[in-house]
Design a protein around this motif. Sequence first.
Motif, PDB file in Angstrom:
ATOM      1  N   LEU A 106     104.956   9.320 -94.830  1.00 41.16           N
ATOM      2  CA  LEU A 106     105.337  10.354 -95.576  1.00 41.16           C
ATOM      3  C   LEU A 106     104.327  11.772 -95.175  1.00 41.16           C
ATOM      4  O   LEU A 106     104.920  12.872 -94.849  1.00 41.16           O
ATOM      5  CB  LEU A 106     105.364  10.111 -97.108  1.00 41.16           C
ATOM      6  N   PHE A 107     103.172  11.513 -95.070  1.00 41.64           N
ATOM      7  CA  PHE A 107     101.998  12.571 -94.875  1.00 41.64           C
ATOM      8  C   PHE A 107     102.452  12.939 -93.322  1.00 41.64           C
ATOM      9  O   PHE A 107     102.238  14.195 -93.300  1.00 41.64           O
ATOM     10  CB  PHE A 107     100.890  12.211 -95.157  1.00 41.64           C
ATOM     11  N   GLY A 108     102.466  12.046 -92.671  1.00 46.01           N
ATOM     12  CA  GLY A 108     102.899  12.354 -91.142  1.00 46.01           C
ATOM     13  C   GLY A 108     103.982  12.906 -90.991  1.00 46.01           C
ATOM     14  O   GLY A 108     104.085  13.662 -90.002  1.00 46.01           O
ATOM     15  N   LEU A 109     105.021  12.989 -91.868  1.00 48.25           N
ATOM     16  CA  LEU A 109     106.103  14.093 -91.599  1.00 48.25           C
ATOM     17  C   LEU A 109     105.961  15.410 -92.466  1.00 48.25           C
ATOM     18  O   LEU A 109     106.380  16.377 -91.698  1.00 48.25           O
ATOM     19  CB  LEU A 109     107.295  13.302 -92.542  1.00 48.25           C
ATOM     20  N   VAL A 110     105.250  15.432 -93.487  1.00 52.36           N
ATOM     21  CA  VAL A 110     105.141  16.746 -94.157  1.00 52.36           C
ATOM     22  C   VAL A 110     104.105  17.798 -93.365  1.00 52.36           C
ATOM     23  O   VAL A 110     104.238  18.787 -93.210  1.00 52.36           O
ATOM     24  CB  VAL A 110     104.725  16.511 -95.411  1.00 52.36           C
ATOM     25  N   ALA A 111     103.026  17.180 -92.975  1.00 52.22           N
ATOM     26  CA  ALA A 111     101.836  17.899 -92.481  1.00 52.22           C
ATOM     27  C   ALA A 111     102.037  18.632 -91.015  1.00 52.22           C
ATOM     28  O   ALA A 111     101.863  19.861 -91.135  1.00 52.22           O
ATOM     29  CB  ALA A 111     100.509  17.096 -92.178  1.00 52.22           C
ATOM     30  N   PRO A 112     102.804  17.908 -90.287  1.00 48.89           N
ATOM     31  CA  PRO A 112     103.167  18.764 -88.852  1.00 48.89           C
ATOM     32  C   PRO A 112     104.282  19.838 -89.386  1.00 48.89           C
ATOM     33  O   PRO A 112     103.984  20.892 -88.700  1.00 48.89           O
ATOM     34  CB  PRO A 112     103.888  17.545 -88.267  1.00 48.89           C
ATOM     35  N   ALA A 113     105.240  19.472 -90.329  1.00 52.06           N
ATOM     36  CA  ALA A 113     106.208  20.573 -90.723  1.00 52.06           C
ATOM     37  C   ALA A 113     105.629  21.884 -91.309  1.00 52.06           C
ATOM     38  O   ALA A 113     105.957  22.793 -91.141  1.00 52.06           O
ATOM     39  CB  ALA A 113     107.403  20.015 -91.431  1.00 52.06           C
ATOM     40  N   VAL A 114     104.683  21.556 -92.055  1.00 47.11           N
ATOM     41  CA  VAL A 114     103.779  22.399 -92.716  1.00 47.11           C
ATOM     42  C   VAL A 114     103.109  23.528 -91.769  1.00 47.11           C
ATOM     43  O   VAL A 114     103.261  24.694 -91.651  1.00 47.11           O
ATOM     44  CB  VAL A 114     102.744  22.320 -93.748  1.00 47.11           C
ATOM     45  N   LEU A 115     102.045  22.677 -90.887  1.00 44.45           N
ATOM     46  CA  LEU A 115     101.347  23.433 -89.882  1.00 44.45           C
ATOM     47  C   LEU A 115     102.456  24.338 -88.927  1.00 44.45           C
ATOM     48  O   LEU A 115     102.246  25.395 -88.691  1.00 44.45           O
ATOM     49  CB  LEU A 115     100.740  22.462 -88.841  1.00 44.45           C
ATOM     50  N   PHE A 116     103.610  23.834 -88.443  1.00 46.17           N
ATOM     51  CA  PHE A 116     104.742  24.530 -87.723  1.00 46.17           C
ATOM     52  C   PHE A 116     105.214  25.520 -88.482  1.00 46.17           C
ATOM     53  O   PHE A 116     105.202  26.890 -87.613  1.00 46.17           O
ATOM     54  CB  PHE A 116     105.805  23.669 -87.257  1.00 46.17           C
TER      55      PHE A 116
END
Length: 603
Positions: A106-116
């Motif tokens: 879950l964190f691995g889905l959210v964190a990349p999208a937030v940075l992008f």
Amino acid sequence: MVARIAAPLRRYLDTEAGSAGLLLLATLAALAWANSPWPDSYDRFWHTELSITLDTHTLNLDLKHWVNDGLMVFFFLVVGLEVKRELAMGELTDRRRAAVPLAAALFGLVAPAVLFLAINPSGEAASAWGVVISTDTAFLLGVLALVGSHVPTGLRLFLLTLAVADDIGALTIIALFYTEDLDLVALALAALGIAAMLFLRYLHVWRGPAYFVLAIGVWIAMYESGVHPTLAGVVIAMFTPAYPARREQVEEAERLTRAFRQSPNPEYARAARLSIERSVSLNERMTRLYHPWTSYVIVPIFALANAGVRLDGDTISDASTSPVTIGIVVGLVLGKLLGIWAGAYAAVRCRLGEFAPGITGLGLAAGAALSGIGFTISLFIVDLALDDPQLADEARIGVLAASVLATVLGWGLFRVAQARQGDMPGRPLKLDPPVDPARDHIRGPLDAPLTLVEYGDFECPFCSTATGSVHELQDRLGDRLRYVFRHLPLDVHPHAPLAAEASEAAAAQGKFWEMYDRLYERQDQLTERDLIVHAYELGLDVERFARELVESRYAPVVRDHVISAEASGVGGTPTFFVNGVRHVGPFDAETLAARLLETAPAA
């Protein structure tokens, strides 16, 4: 140790890892073709139109979209089948066991999208945030295969569970955020096709052609509905039953096979074949059929059709300063690493679960870095999210660059972890995890000052000898000793895994040690029939015992013991741990008693 993983999962791992090399070759071939002296031929070929006409209805797509919208249905079907299997009878059935990788995913889905989105907050580029969410399982397992035995089994299983959860998230995001305007009539027709497939199953129709025709109809309806047609594969997979082999079906198959052997004829042959097929879930049969095709044919063709980007000076210069390219690289390489690492530790700190034995902070970081290899689904979402050809090419360059950087970073971190382990003299010496009365089988007082742990195998003749040593130790040391047994069934002993599960099934009825003693006394009687006789003579609920054996109910318990053996440096059976430290040398009662007393805690 990896060989002790469940057979369907092991086949899945082997196929994925084996296909990584072919996928890499297809990617390099696409790049070479697109940058050859004839680059226009690449675009012309994949934009060649192919039409199918039925009366006045025409389906007209170019070759690239036949691959992306048509062939990739089988890829998403296999992904969906694996997700369904894990949810129904795999790692995701035990919510506490799965909590840590689920939180990490879950964190691995959210964190990349937030940075992008921080780098691309608006415009058409912002719609490509889904490119950074997914991990390419084939490349991930391919790199793990190259790293080899330096990756603990616990970490391998963690990363596979993470990849499955990651796939669930990616499929959900594609369905929710990359669906065009809906045609409700076409969507209703797709639902009707799914219902017809379920009705065929209710009528016990097991032959493939009827389902195949309906599946084509569902695909066409979903294509016309505006929902991406590849999701038809996911929907079909979610309605495909997944279950362990059922005892009554196995016995029926055995009965019909015996009848055919006694009287060979076409009717008995057909009945026996169908009964054997029905005894294994449709999910596993379909995975076995389609997974090699998707891994070795369809996904490489997809890479060949989508990875061809012209890498001339202007394109590379534009990509190096493009927010899209930078956002994808930062999201996949940095976002995946930070998100997965933080999510895993947050789950452990919140007591939602715990790390499997052998997982260290550096090993977790290395696996998280490799999860930034977002190739197949990333390129797939590029095609869905971006209409501007230049932006799409910049995004593809970002995916390729991020995959290379994530591989190098993950490989490097694994090498650092290996170097640190190499500074230690030999294999690990300490028991990992320590004895836990809530989880371990303990003979003797729970608070005894002396602890002897054995990793054993019920078919191992040396373990049987060691059991005599253990009995003598218990007579000599009395209430000062607690003896703990953990499973390590070896591949050279074909009956050992089932015997280990049988002891756990007996433990569920409060008779682990009675079964333990009986199995070592009768090491030549470890077949399934023998185990059921043992259960009957011990006064167990035989029906429950047999059902749990057939369903492999306690295979995860045995697997946890195997993982702990690897993390503790165990190389064979029997292996003893004296007061938490691996014993090296003779394991006769005199030697073990002396060692136990020498290393006794000060108290």
